[in-house]
Design an enzyme around this catalytic site. Structure first.
Site, PDB file in Angstrom:
ATOM      1  N   THR A  18      83.098  -9.888  48.938  1.00 43.58           N
ATOM      2  CA  THR A  18      81.885 -10.523  48.727  1.00 43.58           C
ATOM      3  C   THR A  18      81.599 -10.662  47.290  1.00 43.58           C
ATOM      4  O   THR A  18      81.069 -11.275  46.814  1.00 43.58           O
ATOM      5  CB  THR A  18      80.801  -9.806  49.683  1.00 43.58           C
ATOM      6  OG1 THR A  18      81.268  -9.674  51.034  1.00 43.58           O
ATOM      7  CG2 THR A  18      79.471 -10.705  49.710  1.00 43.58           C
ATOM      8  N   ARG A  22      85.836  -3.721  44.875  1.00 45.45           N
ATOM      9  CA  ARG A  22      85.312  -2.514  45.233  1.00 45.45           C
ATOM     10  C   ARG A  22      86.178  -1.434  46.087  1.00 45.45           C
ATOM     11  O   ARG A  22      86.662  -1.711  47.220  1.00 45.45           O
ATOM     12  CB  ARG A  22      83.929  -2.540  46.070  1.00 45.45           C
ATOM     13  CG  ARG A  22      82.860  -3.231  45.300  1.00 45.45           C
ATOM     14  CD  ARG A  22      81.550  -3.312  46.138  1.00 45.45           C
ATOM     15  NE  ARG A  22      80.554  -4.239  45.412  1.00 45.45           N
ATOM     16  CZ  ARG A  22      79.370  -4.595  45.696  1.00 45.45           C
ATOM     17  NH1 ARG A  22      79.061  -4.305  46.827  1.00 45.45           N
ATOM     18  NH2 ARG A  22      78.863  -5.483  45.076  1.00 45.45           N
ATOM     19  N   SER A 113      77.316  -1.647  43.225  1.00 43.48           N
ATOM     20  CA  SER A 113      75.904  -2.123  43.969  1.00 43.48           C
ATOM     21  C   SER A 113      75.411  -1.036  44.852  1.00 43.48           C
ATOM     22  O   SER A 113      75.055  -0.042  44.435  1.00 43.48           O
ATOM     23  CB  SER A 113      76.085  -3.499  44.319  1.00 43.48           C
ATOM     24  OG  SER A 113      74.684  -3.818  44.915  1.00 43.48           O
ATOM     25  N   HIS A 114      75.022  -1.539  46.116  1.00 45.15           N
ATOM     26  CA  HIS A 114      74.315  -0.536  46.854  1.00 45.15           C
ATOM     27  C   HIS A 114      75.355   0.625  47.685  1.00 45.15           C
ATOM     28  O   HIS A 114      74.908   1.422  48.283  1.00 45.15           O
ATOM     29  CB  HIS A 114      73.946  -1.317  48.233  1.00 45.15           C
ATOM     30  CG  HIS A 114      74.962  -2.072  48.886  1.00 45.15           C
ATOM     31  ND1 HIS A 114      75.779  -3.250  48.240  1.00 45.15           N
ATOM     32  CD2 HIS A 114      75.430  -1.850  50.184  1.00 45.15           C
ATOM     33  CE1 HIS A 114      76.526  -3.597  49.207  1.00 45.15           C
ATOM     34  NE2 HIS A 114      76.368  -2.968  50.352  1.00 45.15           N
ATOM     35  N   LYS A 126      83.501  -6.684  38.531  1.00 44.95           N
ATOM     36  CA  LYS A 126      83.220  -8.169  38.936  1.00 44.95           C
ATOM     37  C   LYS A 126      83.240  -9.017  37.781  1.00 44.95           C
ATOM     38  O   LYS A 126      82.712  -8.492  36.807  1.00 44.95           O
ATOM     39  CB  LYS A 126      81.941  -8.187  39.722  1.00 44.95           C
ATOM     40  CG  LYS A 126      81.354  -9.504  39.974  1.00 44.95           C
ATOM     41  CD  LYS A 126      80.137  -9.547  41.025  1.00 44.95           C
ATOM     42  CE  LYS A 126      78.912  -9.338  39.970  1.00 44.95           C
ATOM     43  NZ  LYS A 126      77.875  -9.822  40.609  1.00 44.95           N
ATOM     44  N   ASP A 277      68.183  -1.630  44.077  1.00 48.99           N
ATOM     45  CA  ASP A 277      69.411  -0.927  44.626  1.00 48.99           C
ATOM     46  C   ASP A 277      70.266  -0.543  43.281  1.00 48.99           C
ATOM     47  O   ASP A 277      69.760  -0.634  41.981  1.00 48.99           O
ATOM     48  CB  ASP A 277      70.337  -1.826  45.271  1.00 48.99           C
ATOM     49  CG  ASP A 277      71.113  -2.896  44.408  1.00 48.99           C
ATOM     50  OD1 ASP A 277      70.463  -3.553  43.301  1.00 48.99           O
ATOM     51  OD2 ASP A 277      72.077  -3.550  44.690  1.00 48.99           O
ATOM     52  N   ASP A 279      72.638  -1.531  41.303  1.00 52.14           N
ATOM     53  CA  ASP A 279      72.884  -2.345  40.002  1.00 52.14           C
ATOM     54  C   ASP A 279      71.560  -3.256  39.810  1.00 52.14           C
ATOM     55  O   ASP A 279      71.818  -4.420  38.688  1.00 52.14           O
ATOM     56  CB  ASP A 279      74.064  -3.353  39.988  1.00 52.14           C
ATOM     57  CG  ASP A 279      74.043  -4.234  41.487  1.00 52.14           C
ATOM     58  OD1 ASP A 279      73.367  -3.904  42.296  1.00 52.14           O
ATOM     59  OD2 ASP A 279      74.545  -5.246  41.314  1.00 52.14           O
ATOM     60  N   ASP A 281      69.982  -5.635  41.571  1.00 51.68           N
ATOM     61  CA  ASP A 281      69.827  -7.084  41.924  1.00 51.68           C
ATOM     62  C   ASP A 281      69.098  -7.318  43.384  1.00 51.68           C
ATOM     63  O   ASP A 281      68.884  -8.296  43.629  1.00 51.68           O
ATOM     64  CB  ASP A 281      71.336  -7.871  41.914  1.00 51.68           C
ATOM     65  CG  ASP A 281      72.334  -7.088  42.741  1.00 51.68           C
ATOM     66  OD1 ASP A 281      71.968  -6.127  43.405  1.00 51.68           O
ATOM     67  OD2 ASP A 281      73.256  -7.670  42.790  1.00 51.68           O
ATOM     68  N   ARG A 282      69.038  -6.140  44.107  1.00 54.25           N
ATOM     69  CA  ARG A 282      68.164  -6.218  45.346  1.00 54.25           C
ATOM     70  C   ARG A 282      66.849  -5.705  45.165  1.00 54.25           C
ATOM     71  O   ARG A 282      66.432  -4.956  44.264  1.00 54.25           O
ATOM     72  CB  ARG A 282      69.043  -5.171  46.218  1.00 54.25           C
ATOM     73  CG  ARG A 282      70.304  -5.918  46.665  1.00 54.25           C
ATOM     74  CD  ARG A 282      70.846  -5.066  47.867  1.00 54.25           C
ATOM     75  NE  ARG A 282      72.276  -5.304  47.970  1.00 54.25           N
ATOM     76  CZ  ARG A 282      72.842  -5.016  49.222  1.00 54.25           C
ATOM     77  NH1 ARG A 282      72.172  -4.648  50.373  1.00 54.25           N
ATOM     78  NH2 ARG A 282      74.215  -5.676  49.502  1.00 54.25           N
ATOM     79  N   GLU A 363      68.878 -13.707  50.417  1.00 58.11           N
ATOM     80  CA  GLU A 363      69.839 -13.274  51.375  1.00 58.11           C
ATOM     81  C   GLU A 363      69.037 -12.242  52.170  1.00 58.11           C
ATOM     82  O   GLU A 363      68.190 -11.609  51.728  1.00 58.11           O
ATOM     83  CB  GLU A 363      70.983 -12.514  50.753  1.00 58.11           C
ATOM     84  CG  GLU A 363      72.057 -13.788  50.120  1.00 58.11           C
ATOM     85  CD  GLU A 363      73.294 -12.946  49.774  1.00 58.11           C
ATOM     86  OE1 GLU A 363      74.413 -13.158  50.600  1.00 58.11           O
ATOM     87  OE2 GLU A 363      73.474 -12.145  48.655  1.00 58.11           O
ATOM     88  N   SER A 365      69.768  -9.553  52.974  1.00 58.62           N
ATOM     89  CA  SER A 365      70.304  -8.159  52.580  1.00 58.62           C
ATOM     90  C   SER A 365      69.507  -7.894  51.233  1.00 58.62           C
ATOM     91  O   SER A 365      69.854  -6.909  50.481  1.00 58.62           O
ATOM     92  CB  SER A 365      71.585  -8.046  52.148  1.00 58.62           C
ATOM     93  OG  SER A 365      72.273  -9.074  51.313  1.00 58.62           O
ATOM     94  N   LYS A 376      71.191 -12.480  42.098  1.00 57.97           N
ATOM     95  CA  LYS A 376      69.896 -11.960  42.722  1.00 57.97           C
ATOM     96  C   LYS A 376      69.264 -11.102  41.841  1.00 57.97           C
ATOM     97  O   LYS A 376      70.009 -10.604  41.039  1.00 57.97           O
ATOM     98  CB  LYS A 376      70.077 -11.364  43.941  1.00 57.97           C
ATOM     99  CG  LYS A 376      71.154 -10.392  44.089  1.00 57.97           C
ATOM    100  CD  LYS A 376      71.294 -10.229  45.768  1.00 57.97           C
ATOM    101  CE  LYS A 376      72.212  -8.827  45.937  1.00 57.97           C
ATOM    102  NZ  LYS A 376      73.779  -9.359  45.581  1.00 57.97           N
TER     103      LYS A 376
HETATM  104  C1  VG1 Z   1      76.584  -7.649  51.290  1.00 55.88           C
HETATM  105  C2  VG1 Z   1      75.307  -8.278  51.721  1.00 55.88           C
HETATM  106  C3  VG1 Z   1      75.274  -9.726  50.943  1.00 55.88           C
HETATM  107  C4  VG1 Z   1      75.502  -9.452  49.396  1.00 55.88           C
HETATM  108  C5  VG1 Z   1      76.508  -8.392  49.018  1.00 55.88           C
HETATM  109  C6  VG1 Z   1      76.535  -8.039  47.756  1.00 55.88           C
HETATM  110  O1  VG1 Z   1      77.877  -8.208  51.580  1.00 55.88           O
HETATM  111  O2  VG1 Z   1      75.650  -8.494  53.055  1.00 55.88           O
HETATM  112  O3  VG1 Z   1      74.350 -10.546  51.300  1.00 55.88           O
HETATM  113  O4  VG1 Z   1      75.325 -10.460  48.578  1.00 55.88           O
HETATM  114  O5  VG1 Z   1      76.367  -7.307  49.738  1.00 55.88           O
HETATM  115  O6  VG1 Z   1      75.313  -7.398  47.323  1.00 55.88           O
HETATM  116  P1  VG1 Z   1      78.808  -7.939  52.848  1.00 55.88           P
HETATM  117  O7  VG1 Z   1      80.013  -8.611  52.510  1.00 55.88           O
HETATM  118  O8  VG1 Z   1      79.034  -6.255  52.838  1.00 55.88           O
HETATM  119  O9  VG1 Z   1      77.765  -8.406  53.950  1.00 55.88           O
HETATM  120  V1  VG1 Z   1      75.076  -6.198  46.329  1.00 55.88           V
HETATM  121  O10 VG1 Z   1      73.601  -6.036  45.851  1.00 55.88           O
HETATM  122  O11 VG1 Z   1      76.095  -5.092  46.967  1.00 55.88           O
HETATM  123  O12 VG1 Z   1      76.165  -6.663  44.876  1.00 55.88           O
HETATM  124 CO    CO Z   2      73.339  -4.934  44.168  1.00 56.15          CO
END
Ligand code: VG1
Ligand code: CO
Length: 543
Positions: A18, A22, A113-114, A126, A277, A279, A281-282, A363, A365, A376
């Site tokens: 996504t 990772r 990220s998270h 990325k 979060d 990085d 962006d959340r 989103e 999330s 984001k």
């Molecule tokens: C998750 C979230 C998605 C977000 C992605 C990257 O993906 O659901 O909405 O864009 O993380 O966010 P997935 O495929 O695990 O549902 V971040 O802040 O981790 O770069």
């Molecule tokens: Co993130």
């Protein structure tokens, strides 16, 4: 200094998910693993002479090592210049901002990220393109194809670059510019929001708690909230980025940001709470004893956007990922602007933003953003909310209550089943897909299925098609259940079940979310057989 060509063999499984590639840190630590991926990115891009690359990460374990490797590889690939964040640090939104501001050809973001960090945690990489946004699927797929055939990579044998202070260095023919990670980003925020009004708010005794979660947004929040807006010292907690995020999960939701939720539940709670979060962006927005869903946050921002100077002209359109609640759709209807529904992942918003079709994106999330960059943006969303609070003088909960009274309420929740058996997860999805054609018209509990399908998206700008983006069961009253597998996890599979129910009646007695969704939760179990396939009686995380 000289440039070396080192032979290598492909590693399996380097397909970006996504949001980039990772894996566990230990996977990235294998000799050649990072190098293969980076060389595949460079090979896909082709000639980069005369070009600028932006480089930085969220500071997690392995960030510093990876930055040095990529600098030496960028020099070997012939870039003219790399802009790298001091200490190897740049938040994801800051990378996007710096790419755009300095006309870079693209950027590399080092983050998972998270996902948890540390030696036993996750790492990620990325590539972002010239518009500042994540590379589209056509590019990530080409990179992946290249990883399957790679036989050598090029790297300079130069010494480490000192990234501890802003400065310029020569590395082979390339200039390395170590930049202040915050400056360009902070300047952009000043153009979008009413800093005077927010300063006045804090000067009047307004109290806030921002939880940096020991991740990358701490320094940004400190500089802007405490430094520029005059919020009292201590407003930003967990402000120092740590390689393992203090052992916590840097995912801003009520489960993982428990400390902030506790602070906001106190009798003497601050007026406003927020978290970001790994990085940066959340965002999570919290009022006094009041948790806001990201889907509602997007809708409220959209409905009130013209209160912020950068959005005074109004919105061209709104875009949301498919599983995100339809609260924003109602605002778009009222404003007479289009609402786009995209697959999960920020890369799908890029074309809409570039084409001027959408101004705000979101989103479920905990991700919200706008046309100011192509990622984001956590702190941006927090400042947007602060601007609304300053402009209206109303607390978070009042703004949201008024919103529900006007637009109705979309009860919404996501149930995650983490680290389940990957085979069982794909069998669950496959058996769901088989059922889809027969579901339309069926009675499920008190609901009647309107349609059921596997979401496919045709990009309205370039016509590219993305299929298999999530199974959705949509009821005749607009309630929905969506099933999809995560594309960011690193252990087994993660099943996400998204539940949404719309309640139009403004006098409706508000229920607890899980209670409001209980009939849909039961239907999800009945239709998908979740406990049977996963062996789990309940989700691991409910947000
Ligand atoms: C998750 C979230 C998605 C977000 C992605 C990257 O993906 O659901 O909405 O864009 O993380 O966010 P997935 O495929 O695990 O549902 V971040 O802040 O981790 O770069
Ligand atoms: Co993130």
């Amino acid at each position: 200094m000289s440039i070396q060509v080192r032979s290598t063999l492909p590693f399996a499984g380097q397909r970006p998910g996504t949001s980039g590639l990772r894996k566990k840190v230990t996977v990235f630590q294998q000799p050649g693993y990072l190098e293969n991926f980076v060389q595949s990115v460079f090979d896909t891009l082709g000639d980069c002479s005369g070009q600028t690359l932006v480089l930085g990460g969220d500071g997690r374990y392995h960030n510093r090592v990876a930055v040095q490797t990529i600098l030496r590889m960028a020099a070997a690939h012939g870039y003219a210049r790399v802009l790298v964040g001091q200490g190897g640090i740049l938040s994801t939104p800051a990378v996007s901002c710096v790419i755009r501001k300095h006309g870079a050809m693209g950027g590399i973001v080092l983050s998972a990220s998270h996902n948890p960090g540390g030696a036993d945690g996750d790492f990620g990489i990325k590539y972002n393109i010239a518009n500042g946004g994540p590379a589209p699927e056509s590019v990530t797929e080409a990179i992946y194809q290249r990883t399957t055939a790679i036989s050598s990579y090029r790297i300079s044998d130069a010494d480490e670059i000192d990234l501890s202070q802003p400065a310029s260095y020569q590395l082979e023919q390339m200039v390395v510019q170590v930049i202040d990670p915050v400056a360009d980003y902070a300047e952009l925020m000043q153009q979008l929001f009413d800093f005077d009004a927010m300063r006045a708010l804090f000067a009047g005794g307004f109290r806030m708690c921002f939880d940096g979660m020991h991740a990358v947004s701490g320094p940004y929040a400190l500089a802007i909230l405490e430094g520029q807006l005059g919020a009292p010292a201590g407003t930003v907690i967990n402000a120092v980025p740590l390689e393992d995020f203090g052992g916590h999960h840097p995912d801003p939701n009520p489960v993982n940001a428990a400390q902030l939720i506790a602070i906001m539940a106190d009798d003497d709670a601050p007026d406003f709470g927020a978290a970001s979060d790994g990085d940066g962006d959340r965002n999570m927005i919290v009022g006094r004893r009041f948790e806001l869903t990201p889907s509602d946050s997007l809708a409220v921002l959209a409905a009130n956007a013209t209160l912020a100077p950068g959005y005074r002209q109004g919105l061209a359109g709104i875009a949301r990922s498919m599983p995100t609640s339809r609260a924003a759709d109602r605002v778009a209807d009222a404003l007479g602007i289009p609402c786009y529904e995209t697959p999960t992942g920020w890369k799908f918003f890029g074309n809409l933003l570039d084409a001027g079709k959408a101004t705000l994106c979101g989103e479920e999330s905990y991700g919200t953003g706008s046309s100011h960059i192509r990622e984001k943006d956590g702190l941006w969303a927090v400042l947007f909310w602060l601007n609304l609070l300053a402009a209206t003088g109303k607390p978070v909960q009042q703004l949201v209550d008024e919103h529900w009274a006007r637009f109705g309420r979309n009860y919404y929740s996501r149930h995650d089943y983490e680290a389940i058996d990957a085979h069982a997860a794909s069998e669950l999805m496959a058996s769901l897909r088989i059922k889809l054609p027969s579901l339309a018209g069926q009675d499920l509990g008190n609901y009647v299925v309107d349609y059921a399908d596997d979401f496919a998206y045709t990009d309205p700008v370039d016509g590219s098609i993305s299929t298999g983006q999530g199974v959705r069961i949509v009821m005749t009253d607009g309630s929905r259940i969506v099933f999809r597998l995560s594309g960011t996890g690193t252990e087994g599979a993660t099943l996400r079940v998204y539940l949404e129910r719309y309640e139009a009646d403004p006098t409706y007695n508000h229920l607890l979310t899980q209670q409001a969704l209980s009939a849909l939760i039961l239907i999800a179990e009945q239709v998908a057989g979740i406990s049977g396939w996963t062996g789990r009686a309940r989700p691991s995380v409910i947000t």
